[in-house]
Design a protein around this motif. Structure first.
Motif, mmCIF file in Angstrom:
data_model
loop_
_atom_site.group_PDB
_atom_site.id
_atom_site.type_symbol
_atom_site.label_atom_id
_atom_site.label_comp_id
_atom_site.label_asym_id
_atom_site.label_seq_id
_atom_site.Cartn_x
_atom_site.Cartn_y
_atom_site.Cartn_z
ATOM 1 N N GLU A 1 -15.499 -1.687 13.007
ATOM 2 C CA GLU A 1 -15.294 -0.222 12.448
ATOM 3 C C GLU A 1 -16.345 0.859 12.762
ATOM 4 N N SER B 1 -4.971 0.139 13.327
ATOM 5 C CA SER B 1 -6.384 -0.170 12.744
ATOM 6 C C SER B 1 -6.514 -1.492 12.632
ATOM 7 N N GLY C 1 -11.032 4.040 9.181
ATOM 8 C CA GLY C 1 -9.941 3.313 9.895
ATOM 9 C C GLY C 1 -8.595 3.452 8.827
ATOM 10 N N ASN D 1 -8.057 -1.775 9.338
ATOM 11 C CA ASN D 1 -8.162 -1.595 8.273
ATOM 12 C C ASN D 1 -6.935 -1.880 7.059
ATOM 13 N N ARG E 1 -3.583 4.630 14.515
ATOM 14 C CA ARG E 1 -3.182 3.797 14.743
ATOM 15 C C ARG E 1 -3.240 3.457 16.385
ATOM 16 N N ARG F 1 -4.508 1.184 6.065
ATOM 17 C CA ARG F 1 -3.559 1.728 6.845
ATOM 18 C C ARG F 1 -2.647 0.688 6.820
#
Length: 517
Positions: free
Chosen positions: A225, A70, A64, A72, A68, A75
């Protein structure tokens, strides 16, 4: 005339949680100084070099981060700092498995794992797996409905969460299940022992606890994910050090300062408030707004003057259970004649019946030069083999690191790691050019980790990991001892939450527009 503080916020420790928190605070316009005891930033995620071989000290499994949108939080930090594009990622989806059911490669996607199940367990197991996927789908949507980047520990959260209100209502039923142990989901959907063992293993790799101690929310996030169409894993070119360096660049870009070799000896308290730190050198650094500790809670409490925190808080936090430690084998080897289809990651597991937490039962291996040859001299491989938070500290406690007894114990305890690696590279011992063994004492010394621990072993049955707020005004905590807990996404989230709380919502909102899709 008032004296200007050295910084608005001083952060103790440059682990991922501390770097995320400090860099975001700098992005919000605060004057930030991060004090790191080690000479290398990154905490448990730092990278280091020996004889041309570049090693990851800790995590090497990422997802992740390369694309983009994402889910996460790490990130989201990189996007907020405008550093996401400074990183280059190698993408892959396959890892090697050596378990009692056989040796095979598997992927993180759904379909290929069904093929594995069909081969080792049959059609009934495949149907149970598909049923589990169906059950996890709404839970995954709920787990990702509220980005940690919007969360705060004050009333401002009402403003930042409000735009997500309808989505939260839509996922209300699933959210109600999210705080339950993941084992409750398995108990009503899965009977196949292999799937249950596999889920126990993934839970442990994610949280440091088996399914009965891991929250459904954590596993739902992982399912969202790892088992979506077209998913890949990510590896940063340059290793974990490249990821750390991106966060450091973000910190400095917005005016923050990173001080290496700056060991914090004491947290200063005046008039009932944390006001700065004293370094081991004797230097005093003052903080006008807050001191944020990225050290573990067990390492933070001794820094605070006696009586500055309520005794009940100190007793409660000291009593938090700890995960065991790690044993690491870092190798630089000659790669001549090795297969070109080696996987970046392998796991070996000796016996499901021993339990996933048994020492030496589960061993993880990383060969990052499969994806990034720059991490070793030409024609060589960098290898990292480790036991994931199953090495007892008690075996090592009190040993002199320079003693023959310590050397002998290292050789003895590392032998199962060698044997696991030999299942992948049979002649590996004849190929070794660099060999390093890291022990719980190594973790304790270089990473400043209490008892070399991976972090808090708080079962979801005992409640959530506590927030980063402390009863001492001006003192906050971030990292794996605070909500959401262990793991890179979790500690990045903890950095978001504390950084957000220390600024007005008006400063947070413009950054959210950049960070979130």
């Amino acid at each position: 005339m008032a004296t200007t503080a050295d910084a608005d916020v001083i952060v103790i420790g440059s682990g991922i949680g501390g770097l995320c928190c400090g860099a975001l605070l700098a992005r919000y316009g605060l004057r930030v100084t991060i004090c790191e005891s080690h000479t290398i930033p990154g905490g448990a995620a730092h990278g280091f070099e020996r004889q041309g071989f570049r090693f990851d000290s800790g995590p090497s499994l990422y997802s992740g981060l390369s694309s983009r949108p994402s889910t996460n939080p790490l990130r989201h930090v990189l996007d907020a700092l405008d550093e996401a594009d400074s990183l280059t990622w190698a993408n892959y989806d396959t890892w090697g498995v050596r378990i009692p059911e056989g040796d095979f490669d598997t992927t993180i996607g759904n379909d290929q794992f069904c093929q594995v199940l069909q081969r080792v367990r049959g059609e009934k197991a495949v149907q149970e797996w598909r049923r589990l996927q169906q059950v996890m789908a709404p839970l995954g949507r709920a787990a990702t409905a509220l980005p940690p980047a919007i969360l705060r520990l004050d009333w401002g959260a009402l403003q930042t969460v409000l735009p997500y209100g309808w989505e939260l209502l839509q996922n209300a039923t699933a959210l109600a299940q999210s705080s339950q142990p993941f084992s409750t989901v398995l108990n009503r959907t899965v009977t196949d022992p292999f799937i249950r063992h596999w889920m126990d293993m993934l839970c442990f790799l994610l949280s440091g606890l088996p399914a009965e101690g891991t929250s459904t929310a954590e596993m739902a996030f992982m399912f969202a994910e790892w088992y979506r169409p077209g998913v890949t894993l990510d590896y940063p070119i340059g290793g974990s050090a490249a990821l750390v360096n991106a966060l450091v660049r973000g910190l400095k870009k917005f005016g923050g300062t990173l001080r290496l070799g700056a060991h914090v000896q004491d947290i200063l308290v005046q008039n009932g408030r944390a006001t700065g730190v004293k370094l081991r050198s004797g230097e005093i650094l003052t903080a006008g707004t807050a001191v944020v500790s990225n050290a573990s809670i067990w390492d933070t409490l001794p820094l605070v003057p006696a009586g500055a925190l309520p005794a009940s808080f100190v007793v409660e936090r000291k009593a938090m259970p700890t995960c065991p430690s790690f044993l690491h084998l870092h190798l630089g080897i000659d790669a001549t004649g090795l297969p070109e289809d080696l996987a970046c990651h392998y796991i070996t597991l000796q016996d499901w019946d021993l339990g996933i937490t048994a020492p030496h039962n589960l061993i993880v291996m990383s060969i990052p030069t499969v994806l990034d040859p720059s991490l070793a001299p030409a024609g060589k491989h960098t290898i990292h083999v480790y036991t994931p938070a199953t090495e007892p500290y008690e075996l090592w406690q009190g040993l002199d690191r320079r003693s023959a007894e310590y050397a002998a114990l290292k050789a003895k305890r590392a032998e199962p790691l060698w044997q696991a690696l030999e299942r992948v590279i049979p002649d590996v011992r004849q190929r070794v050019e660099v060999e390093l063994v890291g022990t719980p004492l190594t973790h304790e010394r270089f990473l400043r980790r209490y008892r070399g621990s991976y972090g808090p072993a708080i079962s979801v049955q005992d409640g959530l990991v506590p927030s980063g707020k402390t009863p001492l005004p001006g003192l906050w905590c971030t990292g794996d001892c605070t909500f959401p807990g262990i793991g890179l996404p979790a500690v990045a989230a903890s950095g978001w939450i504390v950084a957000n709380t220390l600024v007005p919502v008006t400063k947070q909102r413009p950054v959210l527009q950049v960070a979130l899709p």
